[in-house]
Design a protein around this motif. Structure first.
Motif, PDB file in Angstrom:
ATOM      1  N   VAL A 270       8.082   5.182  20.032  1.00 15.06           N
ATOM      2  CA  VAL A 270       7.975   5.922  18.779  1.00 15.06           C
ATOM      3  C   VAL A 270       6.527   5.844  18.277  1.00 15.06           C
ATOM      4  CG1 VAL A 270       8.561   3.979  17.255  1.00 15.06           C
ATOM      5  CG2 VAL A 270       9.108   6.325  16.558  1.00 15.06           C
ATOM      6  N   LYS A 271       6.066   6.912  17.658  1.00 19.81           N
ATOM      7  CA  LYS A 271       4.691   6.948  17.161  1.00 19.81           C
ATOM      8  C   LYS A 271       4.644   6.463  15.716  1.00 19.81           C
ATOM      9  CE  LYS A 271       0.806  10.025  16.171  1.00 19.81           C
ATOM     10  NZ  LYS A 271       0.336  11.433  16.165  1.00 19.81           N
ATOM     11  N   LEU A 272       3.830   5.455  15.465  1.00 21.99           N
ATOM     12  CA  LEU A 272       3.579   4.991  14.105  1.00 21.99           C
ATOM     13  C   LEU A 272       2.411   5.797  13.552  1.00 21.99           C
ATOM     14  CD1 LEU A 272       4.200   2.902  11.841  1.00 21.99           C
ATOM     15  CD2 LEU A 272       2.445   1.445  12.869  1.00 21.99           C
ATOM     16  N   VAL A 273       2.657   6.518  12.459  1.00 24.07           N
ATOM     17  CA  VAL A 273       1.624   7.359  11.856  1.00 24.07           C
ATOM     18  C   VAL A 273       0.726   6.540  10.937  1.00 24.07           C
ATOM     19  CG1 VAL A 273       1.218   9.391  10.395  1.00 24.07           C
ATOM     20  CG2 VAL A 273       3.122   9.374  12.014  1.00 24.07           C
ATOM     21  N   GLY A 274       1.321   5.608  10.187  1.00 23.91           N
ATOM     22  CA  GLY A 274       0.532   4.808   9.261  1.00 23.91           C
ATOM     23  C   GLY A 274       1.393   3.793   8.546  1.00 23.91           C
ATOM     24  N   TYR A 275       0.827   3.188   7.510  1.00 25.17           N
ATOM     25  CA  TYR A 275       1.504   2.114   6.793  1.00 25.17           C
ATOM     26  C   TYR A 275       1.036   2.072   5.352  1.00 25.17           C
ATOM     27  CZ  TYR A 275      -2.972  -0.201   7.525  1.00 25.17           C
ATOM     28  OH  TYR A 275      -4.312  -0.490   7.531  1.00 25.17           O
ATOM     29  N   CYS A 276       1.739   1.272   4.554  1.00 25.32           N
ATOM     30  CA  CYS A 276       1.355   1.049   3.159  1.00 25.32           C
ATOM     31  C   CYS A 276       1.522  -0.432   2.863  1.00 25.32           C
ATOM     32  CB  CYS A 276       2.224   1.888   2.224  1.00 25.32           C
ATOM     33  SG  CYS A 276       1.954   1.567   0.458  1.00 25.32           S
ATOM     34  N   ALA A 277       0.508  -1.045   2.285  1.00 26.33           N
ATOM     35  CA  ALA A 277       0.559  -2.447   1.875  1.00 26.33           C
ATOM     36  C   ALA A 277      -0.013  -2.542   0.466  1.00 26.33           C
ATOM     37  CB  ALA A 277      -0.236  -3.319   2.845  1.00 26.33           C
ATOM     38  N   VAL A 278       0.858  -2.772  -0.502  1.00 24.59           N
ATOM     39  CA  VAL A 278       0.441  -2.826  -1.901  1.00 24.59           C
ATOM     40  C   VAL A 278       1.030  -4.081  -2.548  1.00 24.59           C
ATOM     41  CG1 VAL A 278       0.583  -1.705  -4.163  1.00 24.59           C
ATOM     42  CG2 VAL A 278       0.276  -0.313  -2.109  1.00 24.59           C
ATOM     43  N   ASP A 279       0.195  -4.865  -3.184  1.00 26.89           N
ATOM     44  CA  ASP A 279       0.637  -6.029  -3.960  1.00 26.89           C
ATOM     45  C   ASP A 279       0.479  -5.703  -5.437  1.00 26.89           C
ATOM     46  OD1 ASP A 279       0.979  -7.246  -1.547  1.00 26.89           O
ATOM     47  OD2 ASP A 279      -0.854  -8.439  -1.651  1.00 26.89           O
ATOM     48  N   SER A 280       1.570  -5.846  -6.173  1.00 25.76           N
ATOM     49  CA  SER A 280       1.526  -5.556  -7.601  1.00 25.76           C
ATOM     50  C   SER A 280       2.315  -6.621  -8.349  1.00 25.76           C
ATOM     51  CB  SER A 280       2.122  -4.169  -7.880  1.00 25.76           C
ATOM     52  OG  SER A 280       3.511  -4.160  -7.594  1.00 25.76           O
ATOM     53  N   GLU A 281       2.358  -6.493  -9.668  1.00 26.43           N
ATOM     54  CA  GLU A 281       3.125  -7.446 -10.461  1.00 26.43           C
ATOM     55  C   GLU A 281       4.610  -7.386 -10.113  1.00 26.43           C
ATOM     56  OE1 GLU A 281       2.374  -6.735 -14.545  1.00 26.43           O
ATOM     57  OE2 GLU A 281       0.255  -7.329 -14.460  1.00 26.43           O
TER      58      GLU A 281
ATOM     59  N   LYS B 206       5.410  -7.505  -3.568  1.00 24.87           N
ATOM     60  CA  LYS B 206       4.685  -6.995  -2.417  1.00 24.87           C
ATOM     61  C   LYS B 206       5.457  -5.827  -1.812  1.00 24.87           C
ATOM     62  CE  LYS B 206       2.414 -11.327  -1.109  1.00 24.87           C
ATOM     63  NZ  LYS B 206       2.168 -12.298  -0.020  1.00 24.87           N
ATOM     64  N   HIS B 207       4.758  -4.730  -1.603  1.00 21.98           N
ATOM     65  CA  HIS B 207       5.367  -3.539  -1.031  1.00 21.98           C
ATOM     66  C   HIS B 207       4.804  -3.330   0.375  1.00 21.98           C
ATOM     67  CE1 HIS B 207       6.944  -2.381  -5.018  1.00 21.98           C
ATOM     68  NE2 HIS B 207       5.792  -2.841  -5.464  1.00 21.98           N
ATOM     69  N   ARG B 208       5.694  -3.290   1.352  1.00 23.70           N
ATOM     70  CA  ARG B 208       5.293  -3.081   2.737  1.00 23.70           C
ATOM     71  C   ARG B 208       6.133  -1.947   3.322  1.00 23.70           C
ATOM     72  NH1 ARG B 208       1.956  -5.697   0.849  1.00 23.70           N
ATOM     73  NH2 ARG B 208       1.110  -7.720   1.507  1.00 23.70           N
ATOM     74  N   LEU B 209       5.458  -0.886   3.766  1.00 26.16           N
ATOM     75  CA  LEU B 209       6.148   0.286   4.297  1.00 26.16           C
ATOM     76  C   LEU B 209       5.485   0.745   5.589  1.00 26.16           C
ATOM     77  CD1 LEU B 209       5.713   0.750   0.904  1.00 26.16           C
ATOM     78  CD2 LEU B 209       7.567   2.342   1.415  1.00 26.16           C
ATOM     79  N   LEU B 210       6.265   1.424   6.426  1.00 26.19           N
ATOM     80  CA  LEU B 210       5.782   1.997   7.674  1.00 26.19           C
ATOM     81  C   LEU B 210       6.158   3.472   7.718  1.00 26.19           C
ATOM     82  CD1 LEU B 210       7.027  -0.887   9.983  1.00 26.19           C
ATOM     83  CD2 LEU B 210       4.645  -0.467   9.348  1.00 26.19           C
ATOM     84  N   VAL B 211       5.289   4.284   8.289  1.00 28.41           N
ATOM     85  CA  VAL B 211       5.528   5.731   8.369  1.00 28.41           C
ATOM     86  C   VAL B 211       5.490   6.140   9.838  1.00 28.41           C
ATOM     87  CG1 VAL B 211       4.784   8.010   7.616  1.00 28.41           C
ATOM     88  CG2 VAL B 211       4.404   6.016   6.125  1.00 28.41           C
ATOM     89  N   TYR B 212       6.631   6.695  10.314  1.00 29.01           N
ATOM     90  CA  TYR B 212       6.790   7.054  11.721  1.00 29.01           C
ATOM     91  C   TYR B 212       6.996   8.562  11.880  1.00 29.01           C
ATOM     92  CZ  TYR B 212       8.340   2.138  12.199  1.00 29.01           C
ATOM     93  OH  TYR B 212       8.447   0.784  12.167  1.00 29.01           O
TER      94      TYR B 212
END
Length: 370
Positions: free
Chosen positions: A136-147, A150-156
């Motif tokens: 599968v092709k991974l297009v990108g990701y998201c890593a955001v730390d907020s109050e 922690k938000h961790r996402l993957l985009v395929y």
């Protein structure tokens, strides 16, 4: 899915909204890699982390959390297409630079998952480096730390036909034809072969081969997904990787379970299990069955490929529409993959060759009359 450019820029960029590159963390349970002079897969010269820092930065796009929220309509339940231990997967809609609509899949980490961040990072690192038609092709990701946390996402890339598991075991889908099953397994075998020997710098052990990790595109071409448990293979001078035993019950090789010694032959065992699943239409473990049939491998051993009772294990949903000779050959290959001694199991290159031979035994599809 074809290449595309998002509206507002190409490639990797830091979005407004807190997106940031993944931290360059070493694998906690991985051995230090020696700088070997050979470049073969059996004597790796680079680590996945090193290759990820070099190649992943150019291949993967950094998404903003707001951007992914908008693309999934606020992570709407109506757009949820799957859920697992990692978290939930959503269908997401983006605009291309040309103004068209692009459909992707967004996997969102469950913040209560203790192992989630480690597996998220492994996916970013491995799929930022690996590239093959059957992965599968991974297009990108998201890593955001907020109050809020922690938000961790993957985009395929989006795979419209879901998983091999869905089509084998769910009555919501029509039964997969026999030839399609073999073609899917041949493609999955090519993906594993690429992991084992396709990169000159490093060998990759998948460690979680099962039907639910085989995604299917619009033409039912298979692509391996979920690299959260993948590991680098042994370094120079070593025959295995020593690691805590993880994976899915019913698919892990007994030698790996007993010793914690991980090799590419652990993947071959899992492949043999799924090969019997496509033959029988049964999961590796089904507690609802009679006691003697609950464990798939124990049951099929009572009906060997050359025996008169072999037909009784075949998936009844096939309706007898399969050449018995090719089914027997596929079962013989599965038995070899499930050999007790891992050294006697075939490597995936040999599995690919054997499945292609079995496919050539199949009669050619009839040409429709004009």
């Amino acid at each position: 899915m074809g290449c595309f450019a998002f509206k507002g820029g190409k490639g990797r960029r830091r979005p407004a909204g807190g997106g940031k590159p993944p931290p360059a963390e070493p694998k906690p349970d991985g051995p230090k890699r020696s700088k070997a002079s050979s470049s073969s897969a059996s004597t790796p010269t680079r680590s996945i982390q090193e290759l990820s820092e070099e190649r992943g930065a150019a291949r993967l796009r950094v998404f903003g959390l707001e951007e992914l929220g908008s693309a999934t309509n606020g992570f709407s339940r109506a757009l949820k297409i799957g859920e697992g231990g990692f978290g939930s997967v959503y269908r997401a809609f983006f605009r291309s630079a040309a103004g068209g609509r692009v459909v992707l899949a967004v996997k969102r980490l469950n913040q209560r998952s203790l192992q989630g961040h480690k597996q998220w990072l492994a996916e970013v690192q491995f799929l930022g480096v690996l590239e093959h038609p059957n992965l599968v092709k991974l297009v990108g990701y998201c890593a955001v730390d907020s109050e809020a946390g922690k938000h961790r996402l993957l985009v395929y890339e989006f795979m419209p036909n879901k998983t091999l598991d869905d089509h084998l075991f769910s009555r919501a889908h029509p039964p997969l034809p026999w030839r399609t099953r073999l073609q899917i397994m041949a493609g999955a075998a090519r993906g594993l072969d690429y992991l084992h020997r396709g990169l000159p710098e490093v060998q990759v052990i998948y460690r979680d081969f099962k039907a639910s990790n085989v995604l299917l595109d619009g033409e039912f071409r298979p692509k391996l997904s979920d690299f959260g448990l993948a590991r680098e293979g042994p370094t120079e001078g070593r025959t295995h990787v020593s690691t805590a035993v993880v994976g899915t019950h019913g698919y892990a090789a007994p030698d790996y379970i007993e010793t914690g010694h991980l090799t590419v032959k652990s993947d071959v065992w899992g492949f043999g299990v799924v090969l019997y699943e496509i033959l029988t239409g049964r999961r590796s473990v089904e507690r609802s069955r009679p006691a003697e049939e609950q464990k798939l491998l124990g049951w099929v051993r009572q009906h060997p490929p050359g025996g008169d009772s072999f037909r009784t294990i075949m998936d009844p949903r096939l309706g007898g529409r399969y050449p018995l000779a090719t089914a027997r050959e596929a079962a013989r290959l599965a038995d070899r993959c499930l050999g007790k001694n891992p050294k006697e199991r075939p490597d995936m290159a040999e599995v690919v060759e054997e499945l292609e031979r079995v496919l050539r035994m199949e009669p050619a599809p009839a040409t429709p009359k004009r």
